[in-house]
Design a protein around this motif. Structure first.
Motif, PDB file in Angstrom:
ATOM      1  N   THR A  97       0.830  -1.205   0.000  1.00  0.00           N
ATOM      2  CA  THR A  97       0.000   0.000   0.000  1.00  0.00           C
ATOM      3  C   THR A  97       0.862   1.252   0.000  1.00  0.00           C
ATOM      4  OG1 THR A  97      -1.786  -1.142   1.183  1.00  0.00           O
ATOM      5  CG2 THR A  97      -1.770   1.266   1.257  1.00  0.00           C
ATOM      6  N   SER A 120     -11.577   3.547  -3.734  1.00  0.00           N
ATOM      7  CA  SER A 120     -11.395   2.408  -2.833  1.00  0.00           C
ATOM      8  C   SER A 120     -12.180   2.584  -1.543  1.00  0.00           C
ATOM      9  CB  SER A 120      -9.908   2.219  -2.535  1.00  0.00           C
ATOM     10  OG  SER A 120      -9.354   3.396  -1.967  1.00  0.00           O
ATOM     11  N   TYR A 124     -15.214   0.288   0.201  1.00  0.00           N
ATOM     12  CA  TYR A 124     -14.926  -0.411   1.456  1.00  0.00           C
ATOM     13  C   TYR A 124     -15.914  -0.047   2.565  1.00  0.00           C
ATOM     14  CZ  TYR A 124     -12.185  -2.587   5.142  1.00  0.00           C
ATOM     15  OH  TYR A 124     -11.770  -3.386   6.168  1.00  0.00           O
ATOM     16  N   ASN A 180      -9.894  -1.032 -11.492  1.00  0.00           N
ATOM     17  CA  ASN A 180     -10.167  -1.041 -10.059  1.00  0.00           C
ATOM     18  C   ASN A 180     -11.636  -1.262  -9.725  1.00  0.00           C
ATOM     19  OD1 ASN A 180      -7.494  -0.722  -9.510  1.00  0.00           O
ATOM     20  ND2 ASN A 180      -7.633   1.365  -8.727  1.00  0.00           N
ATOM     21  N   CYS A 184     -12.317  -3.876  -6.927  1.00  0.00           N
ATOM     22  CA  CYS A 184     -13.086  -3.517  -5.732  1.00  0.00           C
ATOM     23  C   CYS A 184     -14.311  -4.408  -5.589  1.00  0.00           C
ATOM     24  CB  CYS A 184     -13.517  -2.056  -5.805  1.00  0.00           C
ATOM     25  SG  CYS A 184     -12.196  -0.857  -5.548  1.00  0.00           S
ATOM     26  N   LEU A 206      -7.169  -4.264   0.646  1.00  0.00           N
ATOM     27  CA  LEU A 206      -7.802  -3.748  -0.570  1.00  0.00           C
ATOM     28  C   LEU A 206      -6.853  -2.805  -1.310  1.00  0.00           C
ATOM     29  CD1 LEU A 206     -10.157  -3.217  -2.492  1.00  0.00           C
ATOM     30  CD2 LEU A 206     -11.003  -1.503  -0.864  1.00  0.00           C
ATOM     31  N   MET A 207      -6.196  -1.908  -0.569  1.00  0.00           N
ATOM     32  CA  MET A 207      -5.293  -0.960  -1.202  1.00  0.00           C
ATOM     33  C   MET A 207      -4.097  -1.670  -1.835  1.00  0.00           C
ATOM     34  SD  MET A 207      -6.796   1.862  -0.917  1.00  0.00           S
ATOM     35  CE  MET A 207      -5.493   2.773  -1.708  1.00  0.00           C
ATOM     36  N   LEU A 210      -5.321  -3.131  -5.098  1.00  0.00           N
ATOM     37  CA  LEU A 210      -5.552  -2.137  -6.142  1.00  0.00           C
ATOM     38  C   LEU A 210      -4.258  -1.522  -6.653  1.00  0.00           C
ATOM     39  CD1 LEU A 210      -8.616  -0.160  -4.694  1.00  0.00           C
ATOM     40  CD2 LEU A 210      -8.630  -2.148  -6.207  1.00  0.00           C
TER      41      LEU A 210
END
Length: 492
Positions: A97, A120, A124, A180, A184, A206-207, A210
């Motif tokens: 990240t 993002s 989330y 993305n 996502c 998640l980051m 991505l």
């Protein structure tokens, strides 16, 4: 079961290769200084004296420029990941990240980074448990609508001024945010399926997913269940292999991608595929050998391009321990267009199959439900690629042809001549639909008009060549089946 391919298949393969070589020659004849815009082409390599290079493929040219500008980050990525594996493997997501945020900031600026962060964070957070899946899909379609709005109606006019970036960077932002959306959606839907085991489903995970640099711009957009294998493989399964050995494997895979990049660049000096398709008057009157040879070359150059794009991402992903899919299949041997969807962009197919098709129907579902599920899948393909007319036509024809292909397969034995005879009539419009995607609706309509309205003899000639194409694909499948059977016997 393995069996010996018939002599007919080998004969069709020989005719198929002969047709290709002659059509390539006809396109080589067209690739000269008489073409419109010829003098705007790149000057080309000095070893090919007096041959300019066709640089009208914006996607390929952009990727080459991106690698030239930011290729150093691939090397830095390897160093960062290897240090992370050895020093603090439990914090891989945090490191990825931080590295990704720094790279985005250095390549672009704060407004671009803000867009990616907003995207993002919007996925989330704010997902009520009772309507979790509906909320995720609503956000998916809202983001697709926003991207399409700026891409179709607002793209180069004002947005790059607002973000203080040039046009190439704006294009990159469009690609990154489009990939993305899929990532996502995959992450959040997988998170919703595993309420009791939240490991590796935090915001930093998640980051990291991505912003994983090798897959950031040109993909492939693997589903999160594949990316998550990085955490287990990263700490355990890579240990038996030394760093030197893994680097050698990475180097071999990158050399293969580099080889195909050279093939692409060299081919652009002799076959002006993208330049020729700009001349609509020429396409309406050109020799049919050249016309259909041009169509084949459009597909083959597109295939090589994505072998390079995805090959680079897959090489780095496997080096880091991610369960990456295989590279795109060579389209020169695909005779069933359902195989094209399954084996070309395998990551996109996996997303569509896992999150859309199988959510709407099962193996035991009735035919109407399966048809509606496939329609919903292709509808998503249409809106995700962009709500353009040529995308709509391409998606619609592909959907209809795959339904017809399934009908033919249901009514004919797998290796029968009847499947090839009937299936070739379905195969032809499946191929023609791609010319809308590769070029434009104008080019696609020219191919449809010249194929189905010009004369019966023209269609019959194309049909014979396509029948040989179809049977060559069947020959390759038979040879692969025999090879696997031999391998199984050896291992027993």
């Amino acid at each position: 079961m393995a069996h010996k391919p018939s002599k007919e298949l080998f004969g069709c393969a020989a005719l198929y290769v002969g047709c290709l070589l002659y059509s390539f020659y006809k396109n080589y004849e067209l690739s000269n200084e008489n073409l419109e815009n010829y003098h705007t082409l790149d000057t080309g390599w000095f070893i090919f004296k007096n041959r300019r290079r066709d640089d009208f493929d914006w996607e390929w040219e952009h990727y080459i420029g991106f690698v030239e500008r930011h290729g150093l980050y691939f090397l830095v990525h390897v160093v960062v990941m290897e240090l992370s594996r050895r020093v603090c493997a439990k914090h891989t997501s945090t490191i990825l990240t931080i590295f990704g945020l720094i790279v985005i900031l250095r390549m672009y600026n704060v407004p671009v980074l803000t867009v990616i962060l907003v995207q993002s964070l919007s996925f989330y957070y704010g997902n009520p448990a009772k309507y979790y899946r509906c909320t995720i899909w609503l956000k998916t379609f809202l983001w697709i609508a926003v991207i399409n709005y700026f891409k179709v109606w607002y793209f180069y006019d004002k947005l790059n001024v607002h973000f203080n970036i040039h046009n190439d960077q704006l294009l990159e932002l469009s690609l990154i945010t489009s990939w993305n959306v899929i990532k996502c959606t995959s992450f959040c839907l997988d998170k919703g399926r595993e309420p009791s085991t939240k490991e590796h489903y935090g915001l930093r995970d998640l980051m990291a997913y991505l912003l994983y640099f090798p897959l950031l711009l040109m993909g492939p957009a693997i589903v999160y269940s594949r990316f998550k294998t990085l955490h287990s493989h990263f700490q355990h399964e890579l240990e038996p292999n030394s760093f030197v050995y893994r680097m050698w494997i990475l180097a071999k895979r990158l050399m293969m991608a580099w080889f195909w990049a050279l093939v692409m660049l060299a081919g652009q000096h002799f076959l002006y595929v993208n330049l020729i398709q700009q001349d609509l008057v020429l396409l309406r009157h050109v020799n049919l050998w050249a016309l259909y040879g041009l169509g084949f070359l459009m597909g083959q150059f597109f295939c090589i391009k994505y072998v390079v794009f995805y090959g680079v991402g897959i090489a780095f992903g496997r080096f880091d321990g991610i369960d990456m899919p295989a590279k795109p299949i060579c389209i020169a041997r695909v005779n069933q267009y359902s195989d094209m969807w399954k084996f070309f962009d395998r990551s996109l197919y996996e997303f569509l199959f896992k999150y859309i098709y199988t959510e709407l129907c099962t193996k035991t579902s009735g035919l109407p439900r399966k048809i509606l599920a496939s329609l919903a899948t292709f509808a998503f393909i249409y809106i995700w690629h962009g709500v353009f007319l040529f995308i709509l036509i391409w998606s619609l024809i592909n959907w209809v042809c795959i339904l017809l292909e399934r009908l033919v397969n249901h009514c004919t034995p797998a290796d029968s001549r009847w499947r090839a005879i009937i299936g070739t009539h379905v195969f032809i419009p499946s191929v023609l639909s791609n010319f809308f995607f590769f070029a434009s609706e104008s080019v696609g309509f020219i191919y449809l008009q010249r194929t189905y309205t010009e004369s019966i003899s023209n269609y019959l000639g194309l049909y014979v060549a396509s029948y040989c194409f179809y049977q060559t694909g069947q020959l390759v499948k038979n040879l692969q089946t025999n090879y696997r059977a031999d391998e199984e016997r050896r291992t027993k």
